[in-house]
Scaffold this active site. Structure first.
Site, PDB file in Angstrom:
ATOM      1  N   HIS A   1       0.463  -0.594   1.535  1.00  0.00           N
ATOM      2  CA  HIS A   1       0.229  -1.944   1.949  1.00  0.00           C
ATOM      3  C   HIS A   1      -0.099  -2.575   0.831  1.00  0.00           C
ATOM      4  CE1 HIS A   1      -4.544   0.386   0.653  1.00  0.00           C
ATOM      5  NE2 HIS A   1      -3.625  -0.477  -0.099  1.00  0.00           N
TER       6      HIS A   1
ATOM      7  N   ASP B   1      -9.365  -9.467   0.176  1.00  0.00           N
ATOM      8  CA  ASP B   1     -10.042  -8.489   0.533  1.00  0.00           C
ATOM      9  C   ASP B   1     -11.769  -8.032   0.247  1.00  0.00           C
ATOM     10  OD1 ASP B   1      -9.192  -7.088  -1.115  1.00  0.00           O
ATOM     11  OD2 ASP B   1      -8.133  -5.954  -0.073  1.00  0.00           O
TER      12      ASP B   1
ATOM     13  N   GLU C   1      -2.523  -2.056   6.176  1.00  0.00           N
ATOM     14  CA  GLU C   1      -2.256  -0.888   6.725  1.00  0.00           C
ATOM     15  C   GLU C   1      -0.814  -0.369   7.715  1.00  0.00           C
ATOM     16  OE1 GLU C   1      -3.918   1.252   4.308  1.00  0.00           O
ATOM     17  OE2 GLU C   1      -5.727   1.890   4.683  1.00  0.00           O
TER      18      GLU C   1
HETATM   19  C1  F6R Z   1      -7.211  -4.914  -3.522  1.00  0.00           C
HETATM   20  C2  F6R Z   1      -6.264  -4.559  -2.879  1.00  0.00           C
HETATM   21  C3  F6R Z   1      -5.920  -3.288  -2.779  1.00  0.00           C
HETATM   22  C4  F6R Z   1      -5.142  -2.969  -3.484  1.00  0.00           C
HETATM   23  C5  F6R Z   1      -4.565  -1.534  -3.503  1.00  0.00           C
HETATM   24  C6  F6R Z   1      -4.156  -0.749  -4.320  1.00  0.00           C
HETATM   25  O1  F6R Z   1      -7.549  -6.074  -3.246  1.00  0.00           O
HETATM   26  O2  F6R Z   1      -5.489  -5.766  -2.117  1.00  0.00           O
HETATM   27  O3  F6R Z   1      -4.074  -3.552  -1.729  1.00  0.00           O
HETATM   28  O4  F6R Z   1      -4.410  -3.632  -4.518  1.00  0.00           O
HETATM   29  O5  F6R Z   1      -5.243  -0.374  -3.188  1.00  0.00           O
HETATM   30  O6  F6R Z   1      -5.162  -0.565  -5.601  1.00  0.00           O
HETATM   31  P1  F6R Z   1      -4.824  -0.180  -7.247  1.00  0.00           P
HETATM   32  O7  F6R Z   1      -4.917  -1.106  -7.790  1.00  0.00           O
HETATM   33  O8  F6R Z   1      -6.599   0.630  -7.151  1.00  0.00           O
HETATM   34  O9  F6R Z   1      -3.674   1.185  -6.588  1.00  0.00           O
END
Ligand code: F6R
Length: 251
Positions: free
Chosen positions: A144, A73, A149
């Site tokens: 997610h 993303d 989401e």
């Molecule tokens: C990032 C992504 C998100 C994150 C998720 C967890 O490219 O697609 O799904 O993997 O939001 O984020 P952290 O690791 O910051 O808790």
């Protein structure tokens, strides 16, 4: 009824151990095929995973020079040189320290004049170059994967998504005070993610415990998009004790 599979779950003591385990799996995939196509994630969980991978490269035990990757993303509206863009993240945490070729890292453009056309282009490029050998995923506190989401469908493809208020709040920690956190992103869809040959999800910390439980023990459905991983035959999940704390069924 569509088939349901059981992800292989590994629980380790803490986030450093989870990062080492994840990096070792990625390294094995690249040793098997030095030109492997990887699906990559960003976010706080991935920072120590990529640091471990860079350490393996620094010890001369692995080269990432030939691998290619597609990121999950990118934020809509952030230029590639914005420090919080996922392009900048990949260059800071992987390309530079672990010797990946930035030209082989595909990421949707957050600045495309027509973001949905950019999402369609990205999906088509991935379909032409794929399948991904290993898709790496983090887990949102709301369940997610990518930026799919709650409410995302199992057949969703790369598209423009509006971030959940919880995601915007969670991501605010990476932005400066008063700086606006993007509300939209281009994200691979659930079906795009499930088209990978193999999937590796890493979740660490107590903030993920509820989502981990919903992913593995709740109903399979759009309320917890990560639960759709149970429709894929080859999913590994690496958790630390804090993220696994809500599980009622542990081997
Ligand atoms: C990032 C992504 C998100 C994150 C998720 C967890 O490219 O697609 O799904 O993997 O939001 O984020 P952290 O690791 O910051 O808790």
């Amino acid at each position: 009824m569509p088939e349901e599979y059981r992800p292989a779950v590994t629980v380790v003591d803490d986030a450093p151990a989870a990062s080492r385990a994840a990096a070792a799996i990625i390294a094995d995939v690249v040793r098997d095929d030095p030109r492997a196509l990887l699906g990559l994630a960003t976010g706080g969980t991935m920072i120590p995973v990529y640091a471990e991978l860079a350490a393996i490269v620094a010890r001369g035990e692995l080269s990432l020079a030939q691998v290619a990757s597609f990121n999950l993303d990118e934020y809509v509206g952030l230029p590639p040189d914005h420090p919080q863009s996922y392009r900048a993240f990949m260059e800071a945490h992987l390309a530079g320290p672990a010797g990946m070729d930035p030209a082989r890292i595909e990421i949707p453009s957050g600045m495309a004049p027509d973001p949905q056309a950019e999402a369609d282009r990205y999906e088509a490029l991935l379909a032409a170059r794929g399948p991904v050998a290993l898709q790496l995923l983090g887990l949102g506190g709301n369940g997610h994967i990518g930026f799919n989401e709650p409410g995302s469908a199992i057949d969703s493809r790369t598209r423009v998504v509006t971030l959940d208020p919880r995601t915007v709040a969670d991501n605010a920690r990476f932005f400066g005070q008063g700086e606006e956190v993007p509300h939209q992103a281009i994200s691979m869809g659930v079906a795009t993610i499930l088209s990978a040959r193999r999937i590796l999800l890493v979740a660490t910390g107590a903030g993920k415990a509820g989502a981990v439980r919903a992913m593995l023990e709740g109903p399979v459905g759009p309320d917890c998009p990560a639960s759709f991983l149970r429709r894929h035959p080859s999913v590994q999940v690496i958790l630390d004790e804090a993220a696994a704390a809500g599980l009622t069924q542990r081997e």
